[in-house]
Motif scaffolding. Structure first.
Motif, PDB file in Angstrom:
ATOM      1  N   UNK A  74       0.917  -1.169  -0.033  1.00 50.04           N
ATOM      2  CA  UNK A  74      -0.039   0.048  -0.032  1.00 50.04           C
ATOM      3  C   UNK A  74       0.884   1.404   0.147  1.00 50.04           C
ATOM      4  N   UNK A  75       0.356   2.372  -0.333  1.00 50.07           N
ATOM      5  CA  UNK A  75       0.695   3.700  -0.218  1.00 50.07           C
ATOM      6  C   UNK A  75      -0.105   4.482   0.671  1.00 50.07           C
ATOM      7  N   UNK A  76       0.352   4.931   1.927  1.00 52.15           N
ATOM      8  CA  UNK A  76       1.745   4.379   2.492  1.00 52.15           C
ATOM      9  C   UNK A  76       1.706   3.149   2.899  1.00 52.15           C
ATOM     10  N   UNK A  77       2.682   2.436   3.452  1.00 50.06           N
ATOM     11  CA  UNK A  77       2.799   1.128   3.761  1.00 50.06           C
ATOM     12  C   UNK A  77       2.437   1.076   5.348  1.00 50.06           C
ATOM     13  N   UNK A  78       2.706   2.001   6.127  1.00 48.06           N
ATOM     14  CA  UNK A  78       2.365   2.105   7.304  1.00 48.06           C
ATOM     15  C   UNK A  78       1.382   3.088   7.813  1.00 48.06           C
ATOM     16  N   UNK A 112      -7.698  -8.926   3.479  1.00 46.10           N
ATOM     17  CA  UNK A 112      -7.132  -8.958   2.140  1.00 46.10           C
ATOM     18  C   UNK A 112      -5.949  -9.897   1.963  1.00 46.10           C
ATOM     19  N   UNK A 113      -5.377 -10.341   3.217  1.00 48.58           N
ATOM     20  CA  UNK A 113      -4.506 -11.274   3.331  1.00 48.58           C
ATOM     21  C   UNK A 113      -3.028 -10.426   3.559  1.00 48.58           C
ATOM     22  N   UNK A 114      -3.175  -8.893   3.117  1.00 47.51           N
ATOM     23  CA  UNK A 114      -1.736  -8.368   2.974  1.00 47.51           C
ATOM     24  C   UNK A 114      -1.868  -7.336   4.509  1.00 47.51           C
ATOM     25  N   UNK A 115      -2.969  -6.719   4.858  1.00 47.17           N
ATOM     26  CA  UNK A 115      -3.198  -5.548   5.984  1.00 47.17           C
ATOM     27  C   UNK A 115      -2.799  -6.366   7.087  1.00 47.17           C
ATOM     28  N   UNK A 116      -1.761  -6.017   8.066  1.00 50.57           N
ATOM     29  CA  UNK A 116      -1.300  -6.502   9.250  1.00 50.57           C
ATOM     30  C   UNK A 116      -1.652  -5.617  10.401  1.00 50.57           C
ATOM     31  N   UNK A 117      -2.031  -5.965  11.625  1.00 51.35           N
ATOM     32  CA  UNK A 117      -2.057  -5.243  12.762  1.00 51.35           C
ATOM     33  C   UNK A 117      -0.796  -5.301  13.345  1.00 51.35           C
TER      34      UNK A 117
END
Length: 285
Positions: A74-78, A112-117
């Motif tokens: 993603x943009x931004x990643x964090x 989405x399998x990509x976003x992490x807490x």
């Protein structure tokens, strides 16, 4: 008769007055000395407190973490959602247990399998990104405990001293996010009031049944005359000398909209007493 006359002879009276005058001068000098010693003691105590704060901040900062979500595509990643801090659970000065506000933890994550807490550990533009697991939430007191992956990190102890109105305490966190990197910021404020927790609302219709019940038996929180921002949620409020946590910042009084918290802050911040965090730890770990 001669004896009494001699005792009060005019030539002897000046000696009597001089003795009283000397005694008066001694009393004044003693009072001045006593007043000066009190001022010196106060100055030394105040100076030692001020002098200790920079050292305390240096010890506290390694335990401060950012709480947010991370997606490397993603943009931004964090995205930083708030602040947290590693909590001392045992005699060890390191731990992988982090405390923050319940409202900082997302209710739901995009599956989405990509976003992490995650929790961001360290400072600068490239902090260590650790996945985080929610151990428990306490919605009533707006607290949450997380467990982070990887090695343990330095912790903060929890204070047991009584907090009084008029005392000053620092708090450290990430007030305006991490646009330029992860750099903890420290503010300081006075405990201006110990007051029942309030739920901002224009009328009763805006409150849920659960919130209305809470208002019937509210718990006490600390009000500080300090400027905190949305990113400060979860920041530890700590003793300026020992560094032990006395409270956790959980909200800022807004003058109008949420966006105005950055442009027009109210200088009124609320914090949850640390005893509620201690109870949560005792009931969970």
């Amino acid at each position: 008769m001669t004896f009494f006359q001699a005792s009060f002879h005019p030539q002897l009276q000046p000696h009597c007055h001089r003795s009283l005058h000397d005694e008066s001068r001694f009393v004044k000098a003693f009072k001045s000395l006593l007043h000066a010693s009190v001022l010196i003691t106060f100055f030394i105590f105040s100076f030692s407190t001020v002098a200790a704060l920079p050292d305390t901040i240096s010890k506290v900062k390694p335990a401060i973490v950012g709480v947010g979500i991370y997606n490397k595509l993603a943009t931004p990643r964090a995205q930083l959602l708030g602040t947290g801090f590693a909590v001392q659970i045992s005699s060890s000065s390191r731990s992988n247990i982090v405390a923050t506000n319940a409202h900082v933890v997302p209710a739901k994550l995009v599956k989405d399998g990509k976003t992490q807490f995650v929790v961001f550990v360290g400072t600068g533009k490239n902090p260590d990104v650790r996945t985080a697991t929610v151990l428990t939430r306490d919605s009533k007191h707006d607290l949450a405990l997380l467990r982070i992956s990887g090695n343990t990190i330095p912790t903060l102890g929890l204070a047991t001293n009584t907090v009084r109105e008029g005392e000053e305490y620092p708090f450290t966190g990430f007030p305006i996010g991490a646009i330029l990197g992860l750099y903890p910021v420290t503010h300081k404020g006075m405990i201006s009031s110990i007051t029942p927790v309030a739920i901002p609302a224009r009328n009763a219709k805006e409150l849920s049944v659960k919130q209305l019940k809470q208002l019937k038996n509210p718990y006490m929180v600390y009000q500080l005359d300090a400027t905190a921002y949305p990113g400060n949620s979860g920041s530890p409020v700590y003793h300026p000398q020992s560094g032990k946590v006395v409270a956790i910042v959980n909200k800022v009084l807004l003058k109008s909209t949420k966006e105005s918290a950055l442009t027009n802050p109210s200088d009124i911040t609320y914090a949850i007493p640390v005893k509620h965090l201690q109870q949560l730890i005792n009931n969970t770990l």
